[in-house]
Design a protein around this motif. Structure first.
Motif, mmCIF file in Angstrom:
data_model
loop_
_atom_site.group_PDB
_atom_site.id
_atom_site.type_symbol
_atom_site.label_atom_id
_atom_site.label_comp_id
_atom_site.label_asym_id
_atom_site.label_seq_id
_atom_site.Cartn_x
_atom_site.Cartn_y
_atom_site.Cartn_z
ATOM 1 N N MET A 6 0.789 -1.156 0.039
ATOM 2 C CA MET A 6 0.208 0.138 0.091
ATOM 3 C C MET A 6 0.622 1.481 0.123
ATOM 4 N N ASN A 7 0.286 2.426 -0.725
ATOM 5 C CA ASN A 7 1.327 3.439 -0.829
ATOM 6 C C ASN A 7 0.883 4.389 0.387
ATOM 7 N N LEU A 8 1.790 4.366 1.430
ATOM 8 C CA LEU A 8 1.568 5.071 2.546
ATOM 9 C C LEU A 8 1.653 6.621 2.321
ATOM 10 N N MET A 9 0.626 7.361 2.592
ATOM 11 C CA MET A 9 0.874 9.058 2.612
ATOM 12 C C MET A 9 1.183 9.268 4.113
ATOM 13 N N ILE A 10 2.250 9.968 4.152
ATOM 14 C CA ILE A 10 2.684 10.365 5.299
ATOM 15 C C ILE A 10 2.133 11.686 6.000
ATOM 16 N N PRO A 11 1.331 11.736 6.988
ATOM 17 C CA PRO A 11 0.749 12.922 7.502
ATOM 18 C C PRO A 11 1.894 13.994 7.936
ATOM 19 N N LYS A 12 1.825 15.188 7.401
ATOM 20 C CA LYS A 12 2.712 16.047 7.784
ATOM 21 C C LYS A 12 2.458 16.429 9.218
ATOM 22 N N HIS A 13 1.523 16.625 9.968
ATOM 23 C CA HIS A 13 1.369 16.786 11.275
ATOM 24 C C HIS A 13 0.103 15.788 11.848
ATOM 25 N N ILE A 14 0.829 15.250 12.781
ATOM 26 C CA ILE A 14 0.137 14.347 13.769
ATOM 27 C C ILE A 14 -0.114 14.738 14.913
ATOM 28 N N ALA A 15 -1.420 14.792 15.648
ATOM 29 C CA ALA A 15 -1.862 15.141 16.913
ATOM 30 C C ALA A 15 -2.280 14.134 17.540
ATOM 31 N N ILE A 16 -2.017 13.885 19.110
ATOM 32 C CA ILE A 16 -2.338 12.626 19.694
ATOM 33 C C ILE A 16 -3.004 13.014 20.963
ATOM 34 N N VAL A 17 -4.105 12.524 21.103
ATOM 35 C CA VAL A 17 -4.519 12.598 22.650
ATOM 36 C C VAL A 17 -3.917 11.539 23.211
ATOM 37 N N MET A 18 -3.120 11.500 24.103
ATOM 38 C CA MET A 18 -2.575 10.175 24.863
ATOM 39 C C MET A 18 -3.739 9.812 26.016
ATOM 40 N N THR A 61 9.364 6.922 16.113
ATOM 41 C CA THR A 61 8.741 6.220 15.022
ATOM 42 C C THR A 61 8.251 7.381 14.103
ATOM 43 N N ALA A 62 7.594 8.322 14.705
ATOM 44 C CA ALA A 62 6.984 9.483 13.845
ATOM 45 C C ALA A 62 8.522 10.388 12.924
ATOM 46 N N SER A 63 9.381 10.395 13.934
ATOM 47 C CA SER A 63 10.718 11.100 13.233
ATOM 48 C C SER A 63 11.057 10.141 12.265
ATOM 49 N N GLU A 64 11.438 8.956 12.496
ATOM 50 C CA GLU A 64 11.906 8.048 11.285
ATOM 51 C C GLU A 64 10.935 7.836 10.137
ATOM 52 N N MET A 65 9.684 8.116 10.436
ATOM 53 C CA MET A 65 8.738 7.958 9.227
ATOM 54 C C MET A 65 8.471 9.213 8.233
ATOM 55 N N GLY A 66 9.375 10.096 8.836
ATOM 56 C CA GLY A 66 9.104 11.242 8.161
ATOM 57 C C GLY A 66 8.186 12.512 8.303
ATOM 58 N N VAL A 67 7.292 12.016 9.585
ATOM 59 C CA VAL A 67 6.492 13.014 9.988
ATOM 60 C C VAL A 67 7.059 14.417 10.296
ATOM 61 N N GLN A 68 6.486 15.643 10.002
ATOM 62 C CA GLN A 68 7.202 16.716 10.072
ATOM 63 C C GLN A 68 6.833 17.232 11.765
ATOM 64 N N ALA A 69 5.638 17.345 11.832
ATOM 65 C CA ALA A 69 5.115 17.711 13.275
ATOM 66 C C ALA A 69 4.354 16.743 14.136
ATOM 67 N N LEU A 70 4.848 16.697 15.169
ATOM 68 C CA LEU A 70 3.883 15.660 16.220
ATOM 69 C C LEU A 70 3.404 16.625 17.473
ATOM 70 N N ALA A 75 -2.402 3.578 11.968
ATOM 71 C CA ALA A 75 -3.110 4.827 12.101
ATOM 72 C C ALA A 75 -3.015 5.540 10.928
ATOM 73 N N ILE A 76 -1.575 5.477 10.433
ATOM 74 C CA ILE A 76 -1.225 6.207 9.356
ATOM 75 C C ILE A 76 -1.589 5.604 8.148
ATOM 76 N N GLU A 77 -1.685 4.361 8.085
ATOM 77 C CA GLU A 77 -2.186 3.544 7.069
ATOM 78 C C GLU A 77 -3.806 3.664 6.886
ATOM 79 N N GLU A 78 -4.550 3.844 7.985
ATOM 80 C CA GLU A 78 -5.976 4.160 7.802
ATOM 81 C C GLU A 78 -6.076 5.657 7.123
ATOM 82 N N TYR A 79 -5.060 6.458 7.727
ATOM 83 C CA TYR A 79 -5.163 7.862 7.014
ATOM 84 C C TYR A 79 -4.868 7.958 5.338
ATOM 85 N N SER A 80 -3.878 6.808 5.164
ATOM 86 C CA SER A 80 -3.565 6.641 3.604
ATOM 87 C C SER A 80 -4.860 6.269 2.963
#
Ligand code: IPE
Ligand code: IPE
Ligand code: MG
Length: 255
Positions: A1-13, A44-53, A223-228
């Motif tokens: 599957m073609n993964l679309m990496i979100p630029k900014h992920i926000a998480i309610v922990m 993981t976010a950093s390694e996947m190329g997410v720009q903002a978390l 979650a990133i797969e679902e986003y994709s």
């Protein structure tokens, strides 16, 4: 599957307390386990190329919790910062804090600002902790500061528009990255709880049943797969093609 990496992920922990209680422990144990999850998710976010978390650590409403619970949360945050600062630096992570930081104890404020200062020159993942944060407070504060700028003759009410308002939000430092692409909440709750309401206007929301102390890198990837798989339309029309330019005066499609 073609993964679309979100630029900014926000998480309610969310879900530390319930996670611990289900296992016969006190809520505080859940916070201890929860805080140890942050490290691998940031990496993981950093390694996947997410720009903002942006991680929701404590809301304006969380001040209503018992003092001993708040104390444990501050202690864990201090511990995290002291332990992880070097590693974050090595990963080229920049750190910001949004929220009413002035309400925190002086020593915690000091540690926060020293780590923020230390990582200021980094250009990798833009990590933000939302601490004593609430969107309503943020928007009210933006309105107040804009009004002050009007009173001081720097701007006038007619200057206000969406781009100007964004400059008054606490996320202004993120610039183009301030818009949230993927909003994740753990623990099965389906609500925003006053987190990045403006910034998440067109975010894709992924709600997972896993409680935060069990949230692992594989869950972030899922979650990133679902986003994709989602189609972001931003109010437009799915797959709108050139046929929409060939309508007759009654709005009928011309073949
Ligand atoms: C999230 O877990 C952490 C904070 C809000 C600080 P909770 O403490 O809200 O855990 P639950 O939702 O009560 O299980
Ligand atoms: C939101 O969770 C705040 C954080 C996770 C830091 P809460 O547990 O405070 O939210 P509600 O009370 O379930 O809405
Ligand atoms: Mg909760």
């Amino acid at each position: 599957m073609n993964l679309m990496i979100p630029k900014h992920i926000a998480i309610v922990m969310d879900g530390n307390g319930r996670w611990a209680q289900k296992r016969g422990h006190s809520r505080l144990f859940g916070h201890i386990r929860g805080s140890s999850r942050v490290r691998s998710i940031v990496r993981t976010a950093s390694e996947m190329g997410v720009q903002a978390l942006t991680l929701y650590a404590f809301s304006t409403e969380n001040w209503s919790r018992p003092e001993n619970e708040r104390r444990v949360l501050w202690r864990l945050l201090k511990k995290y910062l002291k332990k992880e600062a070097d590693d974050l630096h090595r990963q080229n992570v920049r750190l910001r804090v949004i929220g009413e930081v002035e309400r925190l104890d002086a020593d915690l404020q000091e540690i926060l600002s020293s780590v923020v200062e230390r990582l200021k020159g980094n250009s990798g993942l833009q990590l933000t902790f939302a601490i004593s944060y609430g969107s309503r407070r943020e928007l009210a504060d933006a309105a107040r500061r804009f009004a002050l700028d009007c009173v001081h003759g720097i701007l006038s009410p007619s200057d206000m528009n969406e781009a100007v308002l964004e400059k008054y939000l606490w996320t202004a430092g993120l610039g183009d990255l301030s818009e949230v692409d993927l909003f994740i909440r753990t623990s099965g709750e389906h609500r925003m709880s006053n987190f990045l309401l403006w910034q998440s206007a067109y975010a894709e929301c992924v709600f997972v049943d896993t409680c935060w102390p069990d949230f692992e890198p594989k869950d972030l990837i899922q979650a990133i797969e679902e986003y994709s798989r989602r189609e972001r339309r931003f109010g437009g029309i799915a797959g709108a093609g050139p046929e929409f330019t060939s309508l007759n005066s009654e709005g009928m499609l011309l073949k």
